[in-house]
Design a protein around this motif. Structure first.
Motif, PDB file in Angstrom:
ATOM      1  N   ARG A   1       0.817  -1.210   0.000  1.00 49.52           N
ATOM      2  CA  ARG A   1       0.000   0.000   0.000  1.00 49.52           C
ATOM      3  C   ARG A   1       0.851   1.261   0.000  1.00 49.52           C
ATOM      4  N   GLU A   2       2.165   1.094   0.089  1.00 51.84           N
ATOM      5  CA  GLU A   2       3.073   2.239   0.139  1.00 51.84           C
ATOM      6  C   GLU A   2       4.045   2.265  -1.029  1.00 51.84           C
ATOM      7  N   LEU A   3       3.703   1.595  -2.117  1.00 56.81           N
ATOM      8  CA  LEU A   3       4.550   1.646  -3.307  1.00 56.81           C
ATOM      9  C   LEU A   3       4.674   3.093  -3.791  1.00 56.81           C
ATOM     10  N   ASN A   4       5.863   3.469  -4.195  1.00 52.66           N
ATOM     11  CA  ASN A   4       6.062   4.861  -4.626  1.00 52.66           C
ATOM     12  C   ASN A   4       6.816   4.960  -5.949  1.00 52.66           C
ATOM     13  N   TYR A   5       6.603   3.973  -6.824  1.00 53.02           N
ATOM     14  CA  TYR A   5       7.247   3.990  -8.135  1.00 53.02           C
ATOM     15  C   TYR A   5       6.334   4.682  -9.148  1.00 53.02           C
ATOM     16  N   ILE A   6       6.942   5.426 -10.045  1.00 52.21           N
ATOM     17  CA  ILE A   6       6.186   6.138 -11.081  1.00 52.21           C
ATOM     18  C   ILE A   6       6.776   5.794 -12.451  1.00 52.21           C
ATOM     19  N   ASN A   7       5.958   5.167 -13.311  1.00 58.69           N
ATOM     20  CA  ASN A   7       6.351   4.865 -14.696  1.00 58.69           C
ATOM     21  C   ASN A   7       7.733   4.218 -14.794  1.00 58.69           C
ATOM     22  N   GLN A   8       7.998   3.243 -13.926  1.00 64.83           N
ATOM     23  CA  GLN A   8       9.348   2.680 -13.845  1.00 64.83           C
ATOM     24  C   GLN A   8       9.469   1.283 -14.432  1.00 64.83           C
ATOM     25  N   PHE A   9       8.383   0.518 -14.484  1.00 69.65           N
ATOM     26  CA  PHE A   9       8.498  -0.897 -14.830  1.00 69.65           C
ATOM     27  C   PHE A   9       7.763  -1.238 -16.124  1.00 69.65           C
ATOM     28  N   ASP A  10       8.339  -2.209 -16.816  1.00 66.47           N
ATOM     29  CA  ASP A  10       7.686  -2.752 -18.003  1.00 66.47           C
ATOM     30  C   ASP A  10       6.650  -3.799 -17.624  1.00 66.47           C
ATOM     31  N   ALA A  11       6.819  -4.387 -16.450  1.00 70.93           N
ATOM     32  CA  ALA A  11       5.864  -5.381 -15.968  1.00 70.93           C
ATOM     33  C   ALA A  11       5.913  -5.459 -14.459  1.00 70.93           C
ATOM     34  N   VAL A  12       4.775  -5.764 -13.869  1.00 66.90           N
ATOM     35  CA  VAL A  12       4.670  -6.073 -12.445  1.00 66.90           C
ATOM     36  C   VAL A  12       4.061  -7.464 -12.340  1.00 66.90           C
ATOM     37  N   ILE A  13       4.682  -8.328 -11.531  1.00 64.33           N
ATOM     38  CA  ILE A  13       4.104  -9.644 -11.287  1.00 64.33           C
ATOM     39  C   ILE A  13       3.733  -9.753  -9.815  1.00 64.33           C
ATOM     40  N   ASN A  14       2.631 -10.422  -9.560  1.00 62.17           N
ATOM     41  CA  ASN A  14       2.150 -10.646  -8.191  1.00 62.17           C
ATOM     42  C   ASN A  14       1.697 -12.109  -8.135  1.00 62.17           C
ATOM     43  N   MET A  15       2.579 -12.957  -7.589  1.00 65.22           N
ATOM     44  CA  MET A  15       2.395 -14.402  -7.719  1.00 65.22           C
ATOM     45  C   MET A  15       1.969 -15.066  -6.416  1.00 65.22           C
ATOM     46  N   PHE A  16       1.312 -16.215  -6.566  1.00 62.54           N
ATOM     47  CA  PHE A  16       0.945 -17.099  -5.469  1.00 62.54           C
ATOM     48  C   PHE A  16       0.050 -16.429  -4.428  1.00 62.54           C
ATOM     49  N   ALA A  17      -1.077 -15.911  -4.914  1.00 61.06           N
ATOM     50  CA  ALA A  17      -2.138 -15.396  -4.033  1.00 61.06           C
ATOM     51  C   ALA A  17      -1.613 -14.373  -3.044  1.00 61.06           C
ATOM     52  N   ALA A  18      -0.812 -13.430  -3.538  1.00 65.59           N
ATOM     53  CA  ALA A  18      -0.254 -12.379  -2.687  1.00 65.59           C
ATOM     54  C   ALA A  18      -1.022 -11.074  -2.864  1.00 65.59           C
ATOM     55  N   PHE A  19      -2.337 -11.180  -3.006  1.00 61.63           N
ATOM     56  CA  PHE A  19      -3.172  -9.995  -3.177  1.00 61.63           C
ATOM     57  C   PHE A  19      -4.480 -10.219  -2.423  1.00 61.63           C
ATOM     58  N   GLY A  20      -5.022  -9.131  -1.860  1.00 65.16           N
ATOM     59  CA  GLY A  20      -6.292  -9.219  -1.164  1.00 65.16           C
ATOM     60  C   GLY A  20      -6.164  -9.195   0.345  1.00 65.16           C
ATOM     61  N   TYR A  21      -5.025  -8.717   0.850  1.00 67.48           N
ATOM     62  CA  TYR A  21      -4.782  -8.716   2.286  1.00 67.48           C
ATOM     63  C   TYR A  21      -5.624  -7.681   3.046  1.00 67.48           C
ATOM     64  N   PHE A  22      -6.156  -6.698   2.336  1.00 65.07           N
ATOM     65  CA  PHE A  22      -6.713  -5.531   3.007  1.00 65.07           C
ATOM     66  C   PHE A  22      -8.201  -5.366   2.705  1.00 65.07           C
ATOM     67  N   THR A  23      -8.737  -4.203   3.014  1.00 68.62           N
ATOM     68  CA  THR A  23     -10.129  -3.933   2.680  1.00 68.62           C
ATOM     69  C   THR A  23     -10.267  -3.790   1.167  1.00 68.62           C
ATOM     70  N   ASP A  24     -11.491  -3.855   0.667  1.00 68.11           N
ATOM     71  CA  ASP A  24     -11.697  -3.695  -0.773  1.00 68.11           C
ATOM     72  C   ASP A  24     -11.146  -2.363  -1.259  1.00 68.11           C
ATOM     73  N   GLU A  25     -11.357  -1.310  -0.476  1.00 64.89           N
ATOM     74  CA  GLU A  25     -10.866   0.016  -0.865  1.00 64.89           C
ATOM     75  C   GLU A  25      -9.341   0.038  -0.926  1.00 64.89           C
ATOM     76  N   GLU A  26      -8.698  -0.570   0.055  1.00 64.85           N
ATOM     77  CA  GLU A  26      -7.231  -0.598   0.069  1.00 64.85           C
ATOM     78  C   GLU A  26      -6.685  -1.483  -1.049  1.00 64.85           C
ATOM     79  N   ASN A  27      -7.364  -2.584  -1.324  1.00 66.26           N
ATOM     80  CA  ASN A  27      -6.915  -3.456  -2.413  1.00 66.26           C
ATOM     81  C   ASN A  27      -6.972  -2.731  -3.753  1.00 66.26           C
ATOM     82  N   ILE A  28      -8.017  -1.941  -3.952  1.00 68.45           N
ATOM     83  CA  ILE A  28      -8.108  -1.143  -5.181  1.00 68.45           C
ATOM     84  C   ILE A  28      -6.999  -0.102  -5.217  1.00 68.45           C
ATOM     85  N   LYS A  29      -6.693   0.467  -4.062  1.00 64.40           N
ATOM     86  CA  LYS A  29      -5.595   1.431  -3.990  1.00 64.40           C
ATOM     87  C   LYS A  29      -4.275   0.779  -4.405  1.00 64.40           C
ATOM     88  N   VAL A  30      -4.073  -0.467  -4.012  1.00 63.37           N
ATOM     89  CA  VAL A  30      -2.866  -1.192  -4.418  1.00 63.37           C
ATOM     90  C   VAL A  30      -2.809  -1.316  -5.936  1.00 63.37           C
TER      91      VAL A  30
END
Length: 237
Positions: free
Chosen positions: A89-118
């Motif tokens: 929730r504290e990522l601070n990268y801007i236009n830096q990556f060609d790809a982001v991977i999020n593997m092995f069910a490492a998403f959804g830890y927070f509230t729906d609003e926070e997950n959307i923010k991620v």
């Protein structure tokens, strides 16, 4: 233990990782030296292999003990990876990556609003046209299957075990990390939101992504009600 989802215990850390990295590189189809963010990289299994394949990799995780293992393994494999301790929730990268991977069910830890923010922060971290590959457990499949996972670090020093319980759209993960050398045991328990495909598509569209395709497993089979995983490849518009 469900082998269709997690594979044979003895081969998981080697053959399993190789298959997963082949899948990642195949579906991303990026040239070498592309910049990839491994978001919640854990022990660095994917990050290290991607770096060995010639990609510039940044690994982010919120657990220092996991990053310590990843850093040690990267040194052993003689690859350069930037590891960062950070809450997603504290990522601070801007236009830096060609790809982001999020593997092995490492998403959804927070509230729906926070997950959307991620998802919004991931979009900001990507360059225009950048790719987002997210690997989730298939909620529909989970309802009918018992999910337990066991993983041994290639050095044999660490053993990780998972137990997953699903109830009313929330998956509770009970995780134990055993140090086979010192005998130290660390236990973690956390819950994450198990999204349906339609919910994820809506969330990703809201955050400026278009869906390219979906998969049901690392063998690139199409996603369906009976596939163990829900893997989504999206692109920043």
């Amino acid at each position: 233990m469900t082998q269709e989802l997690f594979g044979d215990l003895k081969s998981y850390s080697l053959a399993g990782t190789e298959q997963e990295v082949r899948f990642i590189t195949s579906v991303l189809n990026l040239p070498r030296r592309s910049n990839i963010l491994d978001l919640y990289c854990g022990y660095g299994r994917h990050a290290i292999e991607l770096a060995k394949a010639g990609y510039n990799v940044v690994g982010v995780d919120a657990t220092q003990s996991f990053l310590d293992i990843a850093y040690q393994k990267a040194i052993e494999e003689k690859v350069e990876i930037t590891f960062q301790l950070s809450d997603m929730r504290e990522l601070n990268y801007i236009n830096q990556f060609d790809a982001v991977i999020n593997m092995f069910a490492a998403f959804g830890y927070f509230t729906d609003e926070e997950n959307i923010k991620v998802l919004e922060l991931i979009s900001k971290a990507l360059r225009p046209g950048g790719l987002f590959l997210i690997d989730l457990l298939n909620r529909d499949w989970m309802v009918h299957n018992n999910l337990n996972r066991y993983w041994r670090h290639p050095s044999g020093e660490y053993v990780l075990s998972y137990k997953v319980e699903l109830k009313q759209g929330m998956a509770t993960l009970k995780r134990q990390l055993n140090n086979q050398v010192t005998g130290e045991k660390k236990q973690y328990e956390f819950a994450l939101r198990a999204y349906s495909l339609s919910e994820m598509v809506s969330n990703l569209n809201h955050c400026g992504f278009k869906i390219i395709t979906t998969y049901g497993a690392f063998d690139q089979r199409p996603y369906g009600m009976e596939t163990p995983r829900m893997i989504i490849l999206a692109q920043k518009e």
